[in-house]
Design a protein around this motif. Structure first.
Motif, PDB file in Angstrom:
ATOM      1  N   PRO A   1       0.833  -1.203   0.000  1.00 32.74           N
ATOM      2  CA  PRO A   1       0.000   0.000   0.000  1.00 32.74           C
ATOM      3  C   PRO A   1       0.868   1.253   0.000  1.00 32.74           C
ATOM      4  N   VAL A   2       0.423   2.246  -0.738  1.00 34.93           N
ATOM      5  CA  VAL A   2       1.108   3.530  -0.816  1.00 34.93           C
ATOM      6  C   VAL A   2       0.061   4.613  -0.586  1.00 34.93           C
ATOM      7  N   PRO A   3       0.303   5.556   0.312  1.00 33.22           N
ATOM      8  CA  PRO A   3      -0.679   6.620   0.519  1.00 33.22           C
ATOM      9  C   PRO A   3      -0.835   7.475  -0.739  1.00 33.22           C
ATOM     10  N   GLY A   4      -2.056   7.883  -0.999  1.00 30.49           N
ATOM     11  CA  GLY A   4      -2.327   8.788  -2.104  1.00 30.49           C
ATOM     12  C   GLY A   4      -2.416   8.111  -3.451  1.00 30.49           C
ATOM     13  N   PRO A   5      -2.255   8.908  -4.501  1.00 28.81           N
ATOM     14  CA  PRO A   5      -2.349   8.367  -5.861  1.00 28.81           C
ATOM     15  C   PRO A   5      -1.147   7.489  -6.188  1.00 28.81           C
ATOM     16  N   PRO A   6      -1.236   6.723  -7.272  1.00 32.61           N
ATOM     17  CA  PRO A   6      -0.113   5.854  -7.643  1.00 32.61           C
ATOM     18  C   PRO A   6       1.167   6.668  -7.845  1.00 32.61           C
ATOM     19  N   PRO A   7       2.292   6.146  -7.371  1.00 29.57           N
ATOM     20  CA  PRO A   7       3.548   6.873  -7.517  1.00 29.57           C
ATOM     21  C   PRO A   7       4.066   6.887  -8.953  1.00 29.57           C
ATOM     22  N   GLY A   8       3.632   5.972  -9.772  1.00 29.26           N
ATOM     23  CA  GLY A   8       4.048   5.899 -11.175  1.00 29.26           C
ATOM     24  C   GLY A   8       2.920   5.337 -12.010  1.00 29.26           C
ATOM     25  N   ARG A   9       3.154   5.239 -13.290  1.00 26.16           N
ATOM     26  CA  ARG A   9       2.133   4.753 -14.215  1.00 26.16           C
ATOM     27  C   ARG A   9       2.336   3.258 -14.431  1.00 26.16           C
ATOM     28  N   ALA A  10       1.476   2.445 -13.832  1.00 24.86           N
ATOM     29  CA  ALA A  10       1.546   0.996 -13.988  1.00 24.86           C
ATOM     30  C   ALA A  10       0.986   0.588 -15.350  1.00 24.86           C
ATOM     31  N   HIS A  11       1.377  -0.593 -15.815  1.00 19.71           N
ATOM     32  CA  HIS A  11       0.835  -1.112 -17.072  1.00 19.71           C
ATOM     33  C   HIS A  11      -0.678  -1.308 -16.982  1.00 19.71           C
ATOM     34  N   ILE A  12      -1.137  -1.826 -15.835  1.00 18.92           N
ATOM     35  CA  ILE A  12      -2.555  -2.084 -15.606  1.00 18.92           C
ATOM     36  C   ILE A  12      -2.972  -1.271 -14.390  1.00 18.92           C
ATOM     37  N   ARG A  13      -3.949  -0.368 -14.592  1.00 15.02           N
ATOM     38  CA  ARG A  13      -4.366   0.541 -13.537  1.00 15.02           C
ATOM     39  C   ARG A  13      -5.856   0.371 -13.254  1.00 15.02           C
ATOM     40  N   LEU A  14      -6.165   0.119 -12.000  1.00 16.72           N
ATOM     41  CA  LEU A  14      -7.549   0.001 -11.545  1.00 16.72           C
ATOM     42  C   LEU A  14      -7.834   1.086 -10.533  1.00 16.72           C
TER      43      LEU A  14
ATOM     44  N   GLY B   1     -19.350   2.547 -14.257  1.00 22.45           N
ATOM     45  CA  GLY B   1     -18.439   3.564 -13.745  1.00 22.45           C
ATOM     46  C   GLY B   1     -17.984   3.357 -12.312  1.00 22.45           C
ATOM     47  N   ARG B   2     -18.337   2.233 -11.718  1.00 24.14           N
ATOM     48  CA  ARG B   2     -17.897   1.972 -10.339  1.00 24.14           C
ATOM     49  C   ARG B   2     -16.447   1.531 -10.287  1.00 24.14           C
ATOM     50  N   VAL B   3     -15.971   0.954 -11.372  1.00 27.68           N
ATOM     51  CA  VAL B   3     -14.586   0.493 -11.476  1.00 27.68           C
ATOM     52  C   VAL B   3     -13.983   1.098 -12.731  1.00 27.68           C
ATOM     53  N   ARG B   4     -12.786   1.647 -12.581  1.00 26.90           N
ATOM     54  CA  ARG B   4     -12.051   2.155 -13.747  1.00 26.90           C
ATOM     55  C   ARG B   4     -10.887   1.212 -14.028  1.00 26.90           C
ATOM     56  N   LEU B   5     -10.689   0.904 -15.285  1.00 28.53           N
ATOM     57  CA  LEU B   5      -9.589   0.056 -15.721  1.00 28.53           C
ATOM     58  C   LEU B   5      -8.908   0.742 -16.880  1.00 28.53           C
ATOM     59  N   GLU B   6      -7.595   0.924 -16.753  1.00 26.53           N
ATOM     60  CA  GLU B   6      -6.792   1.491 -17.832  1.00 26.53           C
ATOM     61  C   GLU B   6      -5.628   0.551 -18.095  1.00 26.53           C
ATOM     62  N   ALA B   7      -5.459   0.200 -19.358  1.00 26.37           N
ATOM     63  CA  ALA B   7      -4.361  -0.679 -19.757  1.00 26.37           C
ATOM     64  C   ALA B   7      -4.218  -0.573 -21.264  1.00 26.37           C
ATOM     65  N   GLY B   8      -3.090  -1.049 -21.766  1.00 24.18           N
ATOM     66  CA  GLY B   8      -2.888  -1.087 -23.200  1.00 24.18           C
ATOM     67  C   GLY B   8      -3.838  -2.087 -23.845  1.00 24.18           C
ATOM     68  N   PHE B   9      -4.051  -1.940 -25.139  1.00 22.37           N
ATOM     69  CA  PHE B   9      -4.995  -2.790 -25.856  1.00 22.37           C
ATOM     70  C   PHE B   9      -4.642  -4.271 -25.722  1.00 22.37           C
TER      71      PHE B   9
END
Length: 115
Positions: A60-73, A97-105
């Motif tokens: 766990p890390v406080p706050g927003p992600p420290p970097g841009r992960a390949h898969i982001r939820l 819209g309850r869950v956000r998922l960002e990742a490459g195609f």
């Protein structure tokens, strides 16, 4: 509202489920990718890696992600706990819209087997 400990337990259960998976599910999880899961209501992000069919190095890390992960939820703690417990359908939660998922195609194509 779920606690950080409950979210950590849910991620541990998810890691165990992935480690015990077989077939298509196992091959979908066998990629090597960084992962972040932002728990919006707790202002905490869990970071880790999906490697060899396992979810590892989760911290766990406080706050927003420290970097841009390949898969982001991103989701609330209650939604994470419900998803892992099988009480919340991922596709419906994502579409609503309850869950956000960002990742490459390419990652999204692999992950659809997990979801």
């Amino acid at each position: 509202m779920a606690t950080i400990e409950e979210c950590r337990d849910a991620l541990d259960r998810l890691a165990e489920n992935l480690a015990n998976a077989n077939g298509d599910l196992r091959s979908a999880a066998s990629v090597d990718r960084s992962v972040s899961c932002r728990i919006t209501d707790l202002d905490t992000t869990f970071t880790g890696r999906l490697a060899d069919g396992r979810l590892v190095e989760v911290v766990p890390v406080p706050g927003p992600p420290p970097g841009r992960a390949h898969i982001r939820l991103a989701m609330t703690g209650d939604d994470l706990v419900a998803l892992v417990a099988g009480e919340l359908n991922f596709a419906r939660a994502w579409a609503g819209g309850r869950v956000r998922l960002e990742a490459g195609f390419r990652d999204l194509l692999r992950l659809r087997k997990l979801l």
